[in-house]
Write a protein that holds these residues in place. Sequence first.
Motif, PDB file in Angstrom:
ATOM      1  N   LEU A 193       1.597  10.233  45.451  1.00 19.85           N
ATOM      2  CA  LEU A 193       1.701  11.187  44.354  1.00 19.85           C
ATOM      3  C   LEU A 193       0.346  11.445  43.716  1.00 19.85           C
ATOM      4  O   LEU A 193       0.022  12.584  43.342  1.00 19.85           O
ATOM      5  CB  LEU A 193       2.679  10.664  43.298  1.00 19.85           C
ATOM      6  N   ALA A 194      -0.463  10.399  43.584  1.00 26.66           N
ATOM      7  CA  ALA A 194      -1.806  10.575  43.026  1.00 26.66           C
ATOM      8  C   ALA A 194      -2.653  11.487  43.899  1.00 26.66           C
ATOM      9  O   ALA A 194      -3.475  12.267  43.389  1.00 26.66           O
ATOM     10  CB  ALA A 194      -2.480   9.218  42.857  1.00 26.66           C
ATOM     11  N   ARG A 195      -2.454  11.418  45.187  1.00 24.08           N
ATOM     12  CA  ARG A 195      -3.216  12.287  46.123  1.00 24.08           C
ATOM     13  C   ARG A 195      -2.864  13.756  45.924  1.00 24.08           C
ATOM     14  O   ARG A 195      -3.684  14.637  46.211  1.00 24.08           O
ATOM     15  CB  ARG A 195      -2.925  11.882  47.561  1.00 24.08           C
ATOM     16  N   HIS A 196      -1.662  14.028  45.445  1.00 21.56           N
ATOM     17  CA  HIS A 196      -1.241  15.418  45.222  1.00 21.56           C
ATOM     18  C   HIS A 196      -1.686  15.953  43.862  1.00 21.56           C
ATOM     19  O   HIS A 196      -1.381  17.089  43.512  1.00 21.56           O
ATOM     20  CB  HIS A 196       0.280  15.535  45.334  1.00 21.56           C
ATOM     21  N   LEU A 280       7.550  13.807  50.601  1.00 21.53           N
ATOM     22  CA  LEU A 280       6.354  13.183  51.153  1.00 21.53           C
ATOM     23  C   LEU A 280       6.590  12.753  52.591  1.00 21.53           C
ATOM     24  O   LEU A 280       7.712  12.425  52.984  1.00 21.53           O
ATOM     25  CB  LEU A 280       5.968  11.955  50.313  1.00 21.53           C
ATOM     26  N   THR A 281       5.543  12.737  53.380  1.00 21.94           N
ATOM     27  CA  THR A 281       5.641  12.252  54.747  1.00 21.94           C
ATOM     28  C   THR A 281       6.083  10.786  54.739  1.00 21.94           C
ATOM     29  O   THR A 281       5.454   9.947  54.095  1.00 21.94           O
ATOM     30  CB  THR A 281       4.285  12.367  55.473  1.00 21.94           C
ATOM     31  N   PHE A 286      10.879   5.042  52.234  1.00 21.10           N
ATOM     32  CA  PHE A 286      10.606   4.237  51.046  1.00 21.10           C
ATOM     33  C   PHE A 286      11.581   4.581  49.918  1.00 21.10           C
ATOM     34  O   PHE A 286      11.945   3.706  49.115  1.00 21.10           O
ATOM     35  CB  PHE A 286       9.159   4.451  50.592  1.00 21.10           C
ATOM     36  N   PHE A 287      12.006   5.848  49.884  1.00 21.19           N
ATOM     37  CA  PHE A 287      12.991   6.226  48.871  1.00 21.19           C
ATOM     38  C   PHE A 287      14.334   5.568  49.163  1.00 21.19           C
ATOM     39  O   PHE A 287      15.070   5.184  48.249  1.00 21.19           O
ATOM     40  CB  PHE A 287      13.146   7.749  48.838  1.00 21.19           C
ATOM     41  N   LEU A 288      14.659   5.399  50.444  1.00 25.61           N
ATOM     42  CA  LEU A 288      15.890   4.716  50.833  1.00 25.61           C
ATOM     43  C   LEU A 288      15.905   3.285  50.291  1.00 25.61           C
ATOM     44  O   LEU A 288      16.948   2.797  49.823  1.00 25.61           O
ATOM     45  CB  LEU A 288      16.034   4.704  52.356  1.00 25.61           C
TER      46      LEU A 288
END
Length: 459
Positions: A193-196, A280-281, A286-288
């Motif tokens: 998220l920081a990269r975006h 996100l790719t 990770f959301f799972l």
Amino acid sequence: MSATLDDRDATTASTAARPEAPLVLDTAPPRTLGFRDQAAFWANLGVSLIGFSSAATVMVNAEGKNLALAASITAIVVGTVVGTLMLALAALIGARTGAPAMAVLRGLFGTRLSYVPTVLNILQCIGWGVYELIVITQGAQALYGGIPRWVYVVLAGLLTTTMTIWPLGSIAALRRYVAIAVGASMLFFTVQLARHGVHNPGGGNWNGFLQATDYVIAVSISFVPLAADYTRHSRSGKGSFWGTFTGYTVAQVWCYVVGAIALTQVGGDPNKIFSTFTGLTAGWLFFLVLVLREADQSFANVYSTAMSIHNLFPKVDRRWLTLGIGAIVTAAALSIDGFTNTYYAFLGLIGAFFVPLLAVLAVDFFLGSGKDGWDMSEQAPTRWLMLLPWTLGFVLYELINPAALPYAWWTNLWADLQKYTHIHPTSWTSASLFSFLIAGGVTLALTPALRRRADRTAA
């Protein structure tokens, strides 16, 4: 039940292959949880799918204007630290007494009067349990919406209820396996998220900072009437206090900051926040992890509902209680499919009830009658005077930050009281801190009178 439960049952339990939580109230708990167990358990509770979307409460003030990102993050840190210090105090009391949270209140109010906060806690735990099943379902649908909603609700309810049958085993599994996976997922989302890009929609606006802080405190405070249900199994008070404080503080700050960053990327709409993770790719994987571990939130609420009911019906097997509560929460989640503005009012009421209650509890336990040992038996005498500081704290909280319930009589009541008392919310007032101080201060002032009354009763 005395002030500190008899250790002979705990000793017997500790010799078993895998000691579990007692089935009835009068049995002493096995002391199996150390610092790492507590830290991992509370860290898992500090990370929540609700927490990500609840970051919206610290990003917009009462006038609907965005706060500066620095103000939001500061409110997250300050609110979490203050709220978790209160939580850790409740955890310490649970470790020292060995009693569930609502049974502890027998010593503060007397057994029959303790039923009042017990009923309130049952209502809040069931409410949170329903919310958690809803949010698990929403998370699962964000991953894959091709399955009927009711399937996700029922599966989440079954997992939740199963965990409550073996609560200490569930806590052990959370420490050994889940905490590491959650940490890896949180690190992944933080970096991605920081990269975006991190946006600052509020410019330099700090107006509403303390109200935002109160909302964060309220989230931590929501676990105060649950804490002793788990820390009663702690090996030491020190491990209980610091495990709770460090685990929950780090996790909730991290969760809310990630949620705040994600919200800035979807225009502040909490209904779109999950799309920032799944978009996100490899984000779905990770959301799972976060969706599956959300069951520990619903587990805590269902299990603590059973522990609260134990204060009312101490001889009923907790396994039957959790089965029934799990079914009720699942049925309610099947009939409700989303959140409303009432959720934020719910947070406000939690703070109003339980912030001053903790102040009364802590002062009386550490500085008042609790120093000599509380009577927490079924015959504990009623202490009506303890209602005074709790009520004053509740009223002051609502005067400063009245819960926005959708009822005209409620709104008019607090508006009239604000006019009569000349107490109005301002940019420098904190409902949580002021109500805590007034409730604690009045309790401390009443301590000599309470001791004299106790001495006359004993004589």
